[in-house]
Design an enzyme around this catalytic site. Structure first.
Site, PDB file in Angstrom:
ATOM      1  CB  CYS A  41     -12.761 -12.501 -12.449  1.00 51.31           C
ATOM      2  SG  CYS A  41     -13.719 -11.078 -12.896  1.00 51.31           S
ATOM      3  NE  ARG A  66      -7.454 -11.565 -15.215  1.00 51.83           N
ATOM      4  CZ  ARG A  66      -6.921 -10.363 -15.309  1.00 51.83           C
ATOM      5  NH1 ARG A  66      -5.651 -10.247 -15.622  1.00 51.83           N
ATOM      6  NH2 ARG A  66      -7.632  -9.281 -15.096  1.00 51.83           N
ATOM      7  CD1 TRP A 113      -9.337 -14.325  -5.394  1.00 49.06           C
ATOM      8  CD2 TRP A 113      -9.522 -12.105  -5.475  1.00 49.06           C
ATOM      9  NE1 TRP A 113      -8.767 -13.813  -4.260  1.00 49.06           N
ATOM     10  CE2 TRP A 113      -8.866 -12.466  -4.277  1.00 49.06           C
ATOM     11  CE3 TRP A 113      -9.749 -10.754  -5.737  1.00 49.06           C
ATOM     12  CZ2 TRP A 113      -8.432 -11.512  -3.350  1.00 49.06           C
ATOM     13  CZ3 TRP A 113      -9.317  -9.804  -4.815  1.00 49.06           C
ATOM     14  CH2 TRP A 113      -8.653 -10.195  -3.634  1.00 49.06           C
ATOM     15  CG  ASN A 142     -12.241  -8.262 -14.649  1.00 48.26           C
ATOM     16  OD1 ASN A 142     -12.402  -8.109 -13.452  1.00 48.26           O
ATOM     17  ND2 ASN A 142     -11.066  -8.121 -15.238  1.00 48.26           N
ATOM     18  N   GLY A 143     -15.094  -6.367 -13.416  1.00 46.84           N
ATOM     19  CA  GLY A 143     -15.179  -4.941 -13.117  1.00 46.84           C
ATOM     20  C   GLY A 143     -16.245  -4.674 -12.090  1.00 46.84           C
ATOM     21  CD  GLU A 523       9.246 -10.938  -1.449  1.00 48.29           C
ATOM     22  OE1 GLU A 523       8.457 -10.099  -0.971  1.00 48.29           O
ATOM     23  OE2 GLU A 523       8.928 -11.701  -2.386  1.00 48.29           O
ATOM     24  CE  LYS A 527       7.535 -14.487  -3.060  1.00 49.13           C
ATOM     25  NZ  LYS A 527       6.623 -13.417  -2.669  1.00 49.13           N
ATOM     26  CD  GLU A 530       3.005 -14.491  -1.102  1.00 47.81           C
ATOM     27  OE1 GLU A 530       2.013 -13.830  -1.421  1.00 47.81           O
ATOM     28  OE2 GLU A 530       4.133 -14.240  -1.549  1.00 47.81           O
ATOM     29  CG  HIS A 546      13.774  -1.917  20.418  1.00 44.97           C
ATOM     30  ND1 HIS A 546      14.271  -1.228  21.493  1.00 44.97           N
ATOM     31  CD2 HIS A 546      14.720  -1.831  19.456  1.00 44.97           C
ATOM     32  CE1 HIS A 546      15.448  -0.717  21.194  1.00 44.97           C
ATOM     33  NE2 HIS A 546      15.750  -1.073  19.956  1.00 44.97           N
ATOM     34  CE  LYS A 645       1.799 -12.928 -10.696  1.00 38.45           C
ATOM     35  NZ  LYS A 645       2.884 -13.092  -9.702  1.00 38.45           N
TER      36      LYS A 645
HETATM   37  C1  G6P Z   1      -0.826  -9.366  -4.819  1.00 34.63           C
HETATM   38  C2  G6P Z   1       0.104 -10.530  -5.122  1.00 34.63           C
HETATM   39  C3  G6P Z   1       1.529 -10.196  -4.681  1.00 34.63           C
HETATM   40  C4  G6P Z   1       1.977  -8.900  -5.331  1.00 34.63           C
HETATM   41  C5  G6P Z   1       1.021  -7.747  -5.028  1.00 34.63           C
HETATM   42  C6  G6P Z   1       1.337  -6.522  -5.850  1.00 34.63           C
HETATM   43  O1  G6P Z   1      -1.003  -9.256  -3.458  1.00 34.63           O
HETATM   44  O2  G6P Z   1      -0.342 -11.708  -4.476  1.00 34.63           O
HETATM   45  O3  G6P Z   1       2.397 -11.249  -5.066  1.00 34.63           O
HETATM   46  O4  G6P Z   1       3.256  -8.580  -4.877  1.00 34.63           O
HETATM   47  O5  G6P Z   1      -0.319  -8.133  -5.357  1.00 34.63           O
HETATM   48  O6  G6P Z   1       1.119  -6.832  -7.195  1.00 34.63           O
HETATM   49  P1  G6P Z   1       1.745  -6.027  -8.388  1.00 34.63           P
HETATM   50  O7  G6P Z   1       1.166  -6.669  -9.624  1.00 34.63           O
HETATM   51  O8  G6P Z   1       1.336  -4.605  -8.230  1.00 34.63           O
HETATM   52  O9  G6P Z   1       3.224  -6.190  -8.313  1.00 34.63           O
END
Ligand code: G6P
Length: 650
Positions: A41, A66, A113, A142-143, A523, A527, A530, A546, A645
């Site tokens: 958070c 966050r 979050w 936060n923690g 990737e 994308k 998500e 397969h 994030k």
């Molecule tokens: C979360 C984010 C992703 C990111 C992953 C790893 O799931 O939504 O976009 O790739 O964490 O995050 P990092 O900060 O370790 O790259």
């Protein structure tokens, strides 16, 4: 007196979002279920001469990436004014506006979050000490307080009653219980009893001129202005007010008044804090002319990569200068194996990094999900190097894998974006991405930065093993052309948007590639899912036959990365397999490849670059595809549902 306002009813889905997790209660030795604790958070706090509310709300908006399940604020203005609301910061702002606004010059605020416990007003921060103590103290956190249950039991025996299910409220009550007229001392005393991780900020009605903050494990930074302090989880909430700041060290408590501060340990031993200039440009965290941070960050990629390369490569001499690993060059050149670990988008960069390390460095290289590596009893021998790749440098799984690897005797390297982040502090050496702050929850520019750094790292090792200067020098020339190639690729945006519009109602997509373009396919799928909540799968193109080929019918878009490289012909065969079953083919191809246009409904041409560098350009149309699909579907591009994030929970 304490006035509390709550916003909105609890959402129906709050129940389904109630997770449980077990942690060890260190005090009792038992494993406990946690409810309502907050691991990920944003926190912001202010003390100064201005009204605190606008500073706090603006700070929360900057930190909203966050976490954005709920938000809350507490401000002292003779009384303790508190507002909490589920939903976005905007909702909290409206709620406070309805009350006529809070006028005080000291306050704390929080955006959440949820990882455990319901998303409810009650569980939102701030939390206060016991009602019978008059809600004198409010804290944000936060923690995770690991021994919260034994502390709660102790407090209940003393007559405390709790209003929420959170571990944070237990800490607030403990501070209240230990309060003897000095907030700093009460916080120190409480933290001496606590195990777990925390970044906290506390205010007290009886001491309206004191803000106390503390940290262990979770990030916290103190901005030092003229007669004011702004405390936040990261500098993005600080730079609009001051560029002078210090990072609070672990196990440190800071007492802030309007014109002075002191830092100490929880045992009250004074600690030095070095105020430094923040190297941060406000424009980097503003939207500017862009509609979304994600789009802004997609367009920032050429510039970000130029900065990433700057001063690190010399095309004439074939030198790669990576300051953070230079002194370990010999060790890296003689490494027995290199394992790259990460999660999410960073994991895809790890996969590419291992190909590059094998190809250019000629070292045994592999990759793993950090979360799997951590628990699979990995073999770590002398000469094993483990590289953690992470944008935030805070991802719990990645951090845990790193700690495991270190414990087993590996040499640890970090490839991270956020300067001073936990991974950067816990690794033996490392390389920063230097791509600037990434705000959009879906990672874009960090990914290309990670691949760029991985390329330099592989060349750095390879050059010390067997690569000739001529090879490295000519390779570096191609590397330096990549930002221009990305700039050209970005011109595809309108074409990608028009193509996506044709398939926007499709609920299942496949993304296929071979070699280094396989992780790019993963990737692309990540994308799309998500951001648009469309089901998408990525896989090696050869794997399709397969099993997944059974899914293909004339409703399914299949995105092929079919650039000119050693596996081009093979990919063409895979395209034919899809076409003959009625699938729609969307191809990422090399400029000038007319042939592919006869096989695909849509073609996105990218500049011709060496095979090993292709992921840096082939990922661009996929980022644009996911972006436009999300916008066309009316989704919140920068804050996709259920995501955060950086995920600081395992
Ligand atoms: C979360 C984010 C992703 C990111 C992953 C790893 O799931 O939504 O976009 O790739 O964490 O995050 P990092 O900060 O370790 O790259």
């Amino acid at each position: 007196m304490c006035r509390q306002v709550h916003g909105g009813i609890e959402p129906a889905w709050a129940v389904t979002l109630t997770f449980r997790s077990t942690v060890v209660d260190v005090a009792s030795g038992r494993r406990n279920h946690l409810f309502g604790d907050l691991i990920m958070c944003g926190i912001v706090a202010y003390i100064g001469k201005r009204h605190a509310l606008p500073v706090l709300i603006e700070g929360l908006k900057r930190l909203e990436y966050r976490g954005y399940d709920s938000a809350g604020v507490a401000i002292l203005d003779g009384k303790m004014e508190i507002a909490k609301s589920i939903g976005r910061v905007r909702k909290l702002e409206e709620l406070v506006e309805k009350t006529g606004g809070f006028k005080g010059t000291i306050g704390i605020a929080h955006t959440r979050w949820a990882t455990h416990g319901g998303v409810t007003d009650r569980n939102a921060h701030p939390h206060c000490d016991d009602k019978k103590l008059g809600h004198n103290i409010a804290i944000i956190h936060n923690g995770i307080i690991e021994n919260y249950s034994s502390l709660k039991k102790y407090l209940e025996e003393k007559g405390h009653t709790f209003e929420s299910e959170t571990d944070t409220e237990v800490l607030a009550h403990l501070i209240g219980e230990l309060y003897k007229g000095d907030l700093e001392k009460a916080v120190q005393a409480a933290l001496r009893e606590v195990t777990g991780a925390y970044a906290i900020a506390a205010i007290c009605k009886s001491e309206p001129d004191v803000l106390v903050v503390a940290r262990k494990g979770s990030p916290l930074m103190v901005g030092v202005g003229k007669d004011e302090y702004i405390v936040a989880s990261d500098s993005s909430a600080i730079v609009a007010h001051t560029t002078q700041a210090f990072t609070l060290a672990d196990y440190t408590v800071a007492k802030l008044t309007r014109d002075s501060f002191r830092t100490s340990t929880v045992d009250d031993v004074p600690v030095d804090a070095q105020v430094k200039e923040l190297e941060f440009d406000l424009a980097e965290i503003e939207l500017g002319d862009f509609e979304h941070f994600m789009l802004k960050e997609i367009y920032e990629q050429p510039g970000a990569l130029r900065t990433c390369l700057k001063g690190r490569v010399d095309t004439r001499s074939g030198q790669i200068v990576l300051g953070g690993v230079l002194q370990h060059a010999k060790m890296l050149a003689t490494a027995r194996s290199v394992t790259f670990v990460g999660q999410g988008t960073a994991l895809h960069a790890c996969m590419i990094a291992s190909y590059l390390m094998e190809e250019l460095g000629k070292v045994n290289a592999d990759w793993d999900y950090a979360s799997e590596f951590r628990y699979r009893n990995p073999i770590v021998e002398e000469g094993t190097v483990v590289v953690a790749i992470s944008q935030s440098g805070e991802t719990a799984d990645t951090l845990a894998a790193l700690q495991e690897a270190k414990q087993r005797g590996a040499f640890s390297l970090g490839v991270v974006n956020v300067v001073g982040s936990t991974i950067s502090r816990e690794t033996d050496a490392g390389v920063y991405l230097r791509v600037g702050p990434e705000i959009g929850v879906a990672s874009t520019k960090a990914f290309v930065g990670q691949v760029m750094v991985a390329t330099m790292l592989a060349l750095f090792v390879g050059r010390r093993r067997y690569l000739s200067n001529d090879f490295v020098s000519s390779f570096l020339k191609s590397l330096e052309q990549i930002p221009d190639a990305i700039e050209r690729t970005l011109k595809l945006s309108d074409k990608v948007k028009a193509s996506v519009a044709k398939y926007i109602d499709r609920e299942n997509w496949l993304f296929l590639g071979r070699g280094l373009n396989w992780p790019v396919a993963l990737e692309g799928a990540l994308k799309l899912k998500e951001l648009s909540y469309i089901h998408a799968e990525g896989m090696p193109a050869a794997e399709m036959k397969h099993g997944p080929i059974a899914l293909i019918d004339n409703g399914m878009p299949c995105v092929f990365i079919a650039t000119k490289n050693s596996q081009y012909e093979k990919v063409l065969s895979n395209i034919q397999e899809v076409r003959s079953r009625g699938g729609h083919v969307i191809a990422i191809a090399t400029e000038g490849d007319e042939h592919i246009a006869t096989m695909a409904e849509e073609v996105f041409y990218v500049p011709d670059v060496p095979e090993l560098l292709q992921p840096l350009v082939t990922v661009i149309p996929l980022q644009l595809l996911a972006y436009h699909a999300a916008v066309l579907r009316g989704k919140d591009v920068d804050k996709p549902r259920n995501l955060a994030k950086s995920v600081t929970v395992e």
